[in-house]
Design a protein around this motif. Structure first.
Motif, short mmCIF file in Angstrom:
data_model
loop_
_atom_site.label_atom_id
_atom_site.label_comp_id
_atom_site.label_asym_id
_atom_site.label_seq_id
_atom_site.Cartn_x
_atom_site.Cartn_y
_atom_site.Cartn_z
N VAL A 66 41.16 46.01 54.61
CA VAL A 66 41.39 44.70 54.00
C VAL A 66 41.48 44.87 52.49
O VAL A 66 40.67 45.56 51.89
N HIS A 67 42.46 44.20 51.88
CA HIS A 67 42.66 44.29 50.43
C HIS A 67 42.43 42.96 49.71
O HIS A 67 42.50 42.91 48.51
N ARG A 68 42.14 41.90 50.43
CA ARG A 68 42.04 40.58 49.79
C ARG A 68 40.70 40.37 49.10
O ARG A 68 39.68 40.93 49.49
N GLY A 71 39.66 44.08 44.12
CA GLY A 71 40.64 45.01 43.59
C GLY A 71 40.76 46.28 44.39
O GLY A 71 41.70 47.05 44.20
N SER A 72 39.82 46.53 45.29
CA SER A 72 39.86 47.78 46.06
C SER A 72 39.87 47.47 47.56
O SER A 72 39.49 46.40 48.00
N ALA A 73 40.30 48.45 48.32
CA ALA A 73 40.36 48.31 49.77
C ALA A 73 38.96 48.45 50.36
O ALA A 73 38.13 49.19 49.85
N ARG A 74 38.72 47.70 51.41
CA ARG A 74 37.45 47.84 52.14
C ARG A 74 37.76 47.79 53.64
O ARG A 74 38.85 47.43 54.05
N ASN A 75 36.77 48.14 54.42
CA ASN A 75 36.95 48.22 55.86
C ASN A 75 36.20 47.09 56.54
O ASN A 75 35.07 46.79 56.19
N GLU A 76 36.82 46.46 57.51
CA GLU A 76 36.16 45.50 58.40
C GLU A 76 36.39 45.99 59.82
O GLU A 76 37.53 46.23 60.22
N SER A 77 35.31 46.14 60.56
CA SER A 77 35.41 46.71 61.89
C SER A 77 34.64 45.88 62.90
O SER A 77 33.65 45.24 62.56
N PHE A 87 30.09 42.86 67.03
CA PHE A 87 29.92 42.13 65.79
C PHE A 87 30.83 42.71 64.72
O PHE A 87 31.06 43.92 64.68
N ARG A 88 31.34 41.84 63.84
CA ARG A 88 32.19 42.28 62.73
C ARG A 88 31.31 42.79 61.60
O ARG A 88 30.40 42.11 61.14
N CYS A 89 31.57 44.00 61.13
CA CYS A 89 30.76 44.65 60.11
C CYS A 89 31.66 45.36 59.10
O CYS A 89 32.83 45.60 59.36
N ARG A 90 31.07 45.74 57.98
CA ARG A 90 31.75 46.59 57.01
C ARG A 90 31.17 47.99 57.16
O ARG A 90 29.96 48.16 57.27
N ILE A 91 32.04 48.99 57.17
CA ILE A 91 31.63 50.38 57.36
C ILE A 91 31.75 51.12 56.04
O ILE A 91 32.78 51.04 55.37
N VAL A 92 30.69 51.85 55.66
CA VAL A 92 30.70 52.69 54.47
C VAL A 92 30.45 54.13 54.90
O VAL A 92 30.08 54.40 56.02
N GLY A 93 30.65 55.06 53.99
CA GLY A 93 30.42 56.47 54.30
C GLY A 93 31.70 57.22 54.64
O GLY A 93 31.66 58.41 54.93
N ALA A 94 32.80 56.52 54.64
CA ALA A 94 34.11 57.13 54.88
C ALA A 94 35.14 56.24 54.19
O ALA A 94 34.90 55.06 53.94
N ALA A 95 36.28 56.83 53.87
CA ALA A 95 37.36 56.04 53.28
C ALA A 95 37.76 54.94 54.26
O ALA A 95 37.75 55.17 55.47
#
Length: 132
Positions: A66-68, A71-77, A87-95
């Motif tokens: 997601v880019h909205r 200014g940077s891209a993030r992940n929604e999984s 459940f919808r979550c944000r994942i960190v630890g990887a691009a």
């Protein structure tokens, strides 16, 4: 006291070593459906829940970059947990573009899952699990 683990738990513990990877979720008192952060049961619409604690380990089912709103891209999984809910979550630890379906995740260190955004971190980057 010695702690005995099943072969599946031993494998999960070796992949995701963390004693604090615990998730508190809700279980409906009427139908027994597990859910996370709900006001009403998604199956029977009851508002009577009991809280349970389980392993915070989950498996990514679907992932989107997601880019909205930033200014940077993030992940929604979408992440499936062993209790049976997704459940919808944000994942960190990887691009963000490297998070794939089948990756194991756990609560990120220092995150309070009781309120706010749910942030999980990648446990492993190698093996993928077909757990959909």
């Amino acid at each position: 006291m010695a702690r005995h683990l099943s072969p599946l738990q031993a494998r999960d513990a070796s992949v995701c070593p963390s004693d604090d990877a615990v998730l508190t979720y809700q279980r409906c008192r009427w139908c027994g459906t597990a859910s996370f952060r709900r006001l009403l049961c998604p199956v029977c619409s009851s508002s009577e829940f009991r809280f349970e604690r389980g392993p915070g380990l989950g498996v990514v089912v679907e992932s989107t970059v997601v880019h909205r709103y930033s200014g940077s891209a993030r992940n929604e999984s979408l992440v499936r947990f062993p209790a049976g809910f997704v459940f919808r979550c944000r994942i960190v630890g990887a691009a963000p573009c490297d998070v794939r379906a089948g990756m194991r995740v756990r609560p990120a260190a220092g995150q309070d899952l009781a309120a706010g955004e749910v942030v999980l971190e990648v446990c492993d980057t190698g093996g993928l699990i077909d757990w959909r």
